[in-house]
Design an enzyme around this catalytic site. Structure first.
Site, PDB file in Angstrom:
ATOM      1  N   GLY A  23       0.811  -1.217   0.000  1.00  0.00           N
ATOM      2  CA  GLY A  23       0.000   0.000   0.000  1.00  0.00           C
ATOM      3  C   GLY A  23       0.836   1.255   0.000  1.00  0.00           C
ATOM      4  O   GLY A  23       0.489   2.246   0.661  1.00  0.00           O
ATOM      5  N   ALA A  24       1.935   1.252  -0.768  1.00  0.00           N
ATOM      6  CA  ALA A  24       2.914   2.340  -0.678  1.00  0.00           C
ATOM      7  C   ALA A  24       2.686   3.458  -1.680  1.00  0.00           C
ATOM      8  O   ALA A  24       3.529   4.346  -1.798  1.00  0.00           O
ATOM      9  CB  ALA A  24       4.329   1.773  -0.852  1.00  0.00           C
ATOM     10  N   ASN A  25       1.557   3.454  -2.373  1.00  0.00           N
ATOM     11  CA  ASN A  25       1.342   4.510  -3.357  1.00  0.00           C
ATOM     12  C   ASN A  25       0.683   5.746  -2.760  1.00  0.00           C
ATOM     13  O   ASN A  25       0.632   6.793  -3.390  1.00  0.00           O
ATOM     14  CB  ASN A  25       0.487   4.000  -4.517  1.00  0.00           C
ATOM     15  CG  ASN A  25      -0.893   3.565  -4.073  1.00  0.00           C
ATOM     16  OD1 ASN A  25      -1.015   2.537  -3.410  1.00  0.00           O
ATOM     17  ND2 ASN A  25      -1.928   4.324  -4.415  1.00  0.00           N
ATOM     18  N   THR A  26       0.187   5.634  -1.527  1.00  0.00           N
ATOM     19  CA  THR A  26      -0.515   6.771  -0.935  1.00  0.00           C
ATOM     20  C   THR A  26      -0.406   6.722   0.584  1.00  0.00           C
ATOM     21  O   THR A  26      -0.014   5.702   1.164  1.00  0.00           O
ATOM     22  CB  THR A  26      -2.001   6.768  -1.355  1.00  0.00           C
ATOM     23  OG1 THR A  26      -2.625   7.986  -0.927  1.00  0.00           O
ATOM     24  CG2 THR A  26      -2.743   5.600  -0.747  1.00  0.00           C
ATOM     25  N   GLY A  27      -0.744   7.830   1.232  1.00  0.00           N
ATOM     26  CA  GLY A  27      -0.883   7.866   2.681  1.00  0.00           C
ATOM     27  C   GLY A  27       0.332   7.412   3.463  1.00  0.00           C
ATOM     28  O   GLY A  27       1.476   7.774   3.161  1.00  0.00           O
ATOM     29  N   GLY A  29       1.732   4.472   3.762  1.00  0.00           N
ATOM     30  CA  GLY A  29       2.683   3.638   3.045  1.00  0.00           C
ATOM     31  C   GLY A  29       3.623   4.454   2.186  1.00  0.00           C
ATOM     32  O   GLY A  29       4.834   4.177   2.128  1.00  0.00           O
ATOM     33  N   SER A 152      -4.255  -0.780  14.453  1.00  0.00           N
ATOM     34  CA  SER A 152      -5.016   0.453  14.668  1.00  0.00           C
ATOM     35  C   SER A 152      -5.545   0.470  16.090  1.00  0.00           C
ATOM     36  O   SER A 152      -5.778  -0.588  16.695  1.00  0.00           O
ATOM     37  CB  SER A 152      -6.193   0.517  13.688  1.00  0.00           C
ATOM     38  OG  SER A 152      -7.139   1.492  14.066  1.00  0.00           O
ATOM     39  N   TYR A 178     -13.879  -4.063  10.706  1.00  0.00           N
ATOM     40  CA  TYR A 178     -12.578  -3.390  10.679  1.00  0.00           C
ATOM     41  C   TYR A 178     -11.820  -3.652  11.980  1.00  0.00           C
ATOM     42  O   TYR A 178     -10.636  -3.993  11.960  1.00  0.00           O
ATOM     43  CB  TYR A 178     -12.761  -1.888  10.474  1.00  0.00           C
ATOM     44  CG  TYR A 178     -11.449  -1.125  10.442  1.00  0.00           C
ATOM     45  CD1 TYR A 178     -10.550  -1.304   9.398  1.00  0.00           C
ATOM     46  CD2 TYR A 178     -11.120  -0.228  11.460  1.00  0.00           C
ATOM     47  CE1 TYR A 178      -9.347  -0.612   9.366  1.00  0.00           C
ATOM     48  CE2 TYR A 178      -9.930   0.476  11.441  1.00  0.00           C
ATOM     49  CZ  TYR A 178      -9.039   0.277  10.390  1.00  0.00           C
ATOM     50  OH  TYR A 178      -7.840   0.959  10.364  1.00  0.00           O
TER      51      TYR A 178
END
Length: 306
Positions: A23-27, A29, A152, A178
């Site tokens: 998940g390294a394309n945003t936020g 990550g 979380s 979640y």
């Protein structure tokens, strides 16, 4: 430096190390990958969308000219994709120093993965469980290697592992599913550390970002999103760069020990500098840890060598 002052400038030199971040394309990550690249690591952006991944790689290169950044397609909601990605990573990287299990979905409408798992549990826990197991033989021999699993604060809020309805087929709650997935992340991280102890120098560590203003909450209703943006963001959240600090400390601080859990030091662990924090009693239930591990192996077909 005190425990509460740790920042990205405290990341040791990462030259020669390979870090795989999901998940390294945003936020979170993206910020995790960018910080590691700036300290010399070869970062692998494991992402579902290669176009977004390419854009993220370009942005990292702009921050850290000459940085080694590569892409790996990975859809954690598909075990076929996880297996393909793991095989490609094993073929192209002799060693993996850091695996940061960061990607996640949150509060999604009721839906399932390609393999029929409830989407949040399947993506956040089972996908990462499978990926980690399939990469483990490229991680364990590496001195000082670490596996960081991002959980979380939501693991606290009434979450349990509902073994009698693990895929939420009889009853579904966005927040409940979640919370279950984030509790599963912790149970996995702690059980993995216990299995590694005495057999490898690899550490399993957990982290949580606190309240971070990212795209993760994009599945909320317009009303909730408006309240979030107007009330909670200014008071209780921090930007993604600060939210990534617990993961970065867990991944790089030489003082980290296996089985620790890092989060912000502020009120309610919502924002602040990263420090060791406590997770709830359920996350430390070893019987539940072992049971979830067994079920996860059965569901994914990935049997760990430890």
């Amino acid at each position: 430096m005190t425990n509460t002052e740790w920042t990205a400038t405290d990341i040791p030199d990462q030259s020669g190390r390979t870090a795989v971040i999901t998940g390294a394309n945003t936020g979170l990550g993206f910020e995790t990958a960018a910080a590691l690249a700036q300290r010399g690591a070869h970062v692998v952006l494991a992402v579902r969308n290669l176009d977004k991944g390419k854009d993220a790689a370009d942005r990292i290169a702009a921050r850290a000219p000459g940085a080694a950044v590569t892409l790996q397609r990975l859809d954690l909601s598909s075990l076929d994709s996880v297996r393909t990605a793991a095989a490609e990573l094993r073929a192209t990287h002799e060693r993996i120093d850091l695996l940061i299990n960061n990607a996640g979905v949150m509060w999604t409408p009721k839906s399932t993965t390609a393999d029929g798992f409830e989407l949040q549990l399947g993506t956040n826990h089972l996908g990462h469980f499978a990926l980690t197991g399939l990469l483990l033989d490229h991680i364990l021999p590496v001195p000082g290697s670490r596996i960081v699993t991002v959980s979380s604060g939501a693991h606290r809020f009434g979450a349990s592992i509902h073994f009698d309805d693990l895929q939420s087929e009889r009853r579904y709650s966005r927040t409940g599913a979640y919370g279950q997935s984030k509790l599963a992340n912790l149970l996995f991280a702690y059980e993995l550390q216990r299995r590694l102890a005495g057999k490898s120098t690899t550490l399993s560590v957990a982290a949580h970002p606190g309240g971070s203003n990212t795209e993760l909450a994009r599945n909320t209703s317009p009303l909730v999103q408006t309240l979030f943006d107007r009330l909670l963001v200014p008071l209780m959240t921090q930007d993604a760069a600060h939210g990534a600090l617990p993961s970065l400390r867990a991944a790089t601080d030489p003082q980290v020990t296996g089985g620790q859990y890092y989060g912000p030091d502020g009120i309610g662990e919502m924002r602040g500098h990263p420090k060791v924090v406590k997770s709830n009693a359920k996350s430390h239930d070893q019987a539940v840890q072992r049971r979830l591990w067994t079920v996860s192996e059965e569901l994914t077909g990935v049997v760990y060598p430890v």
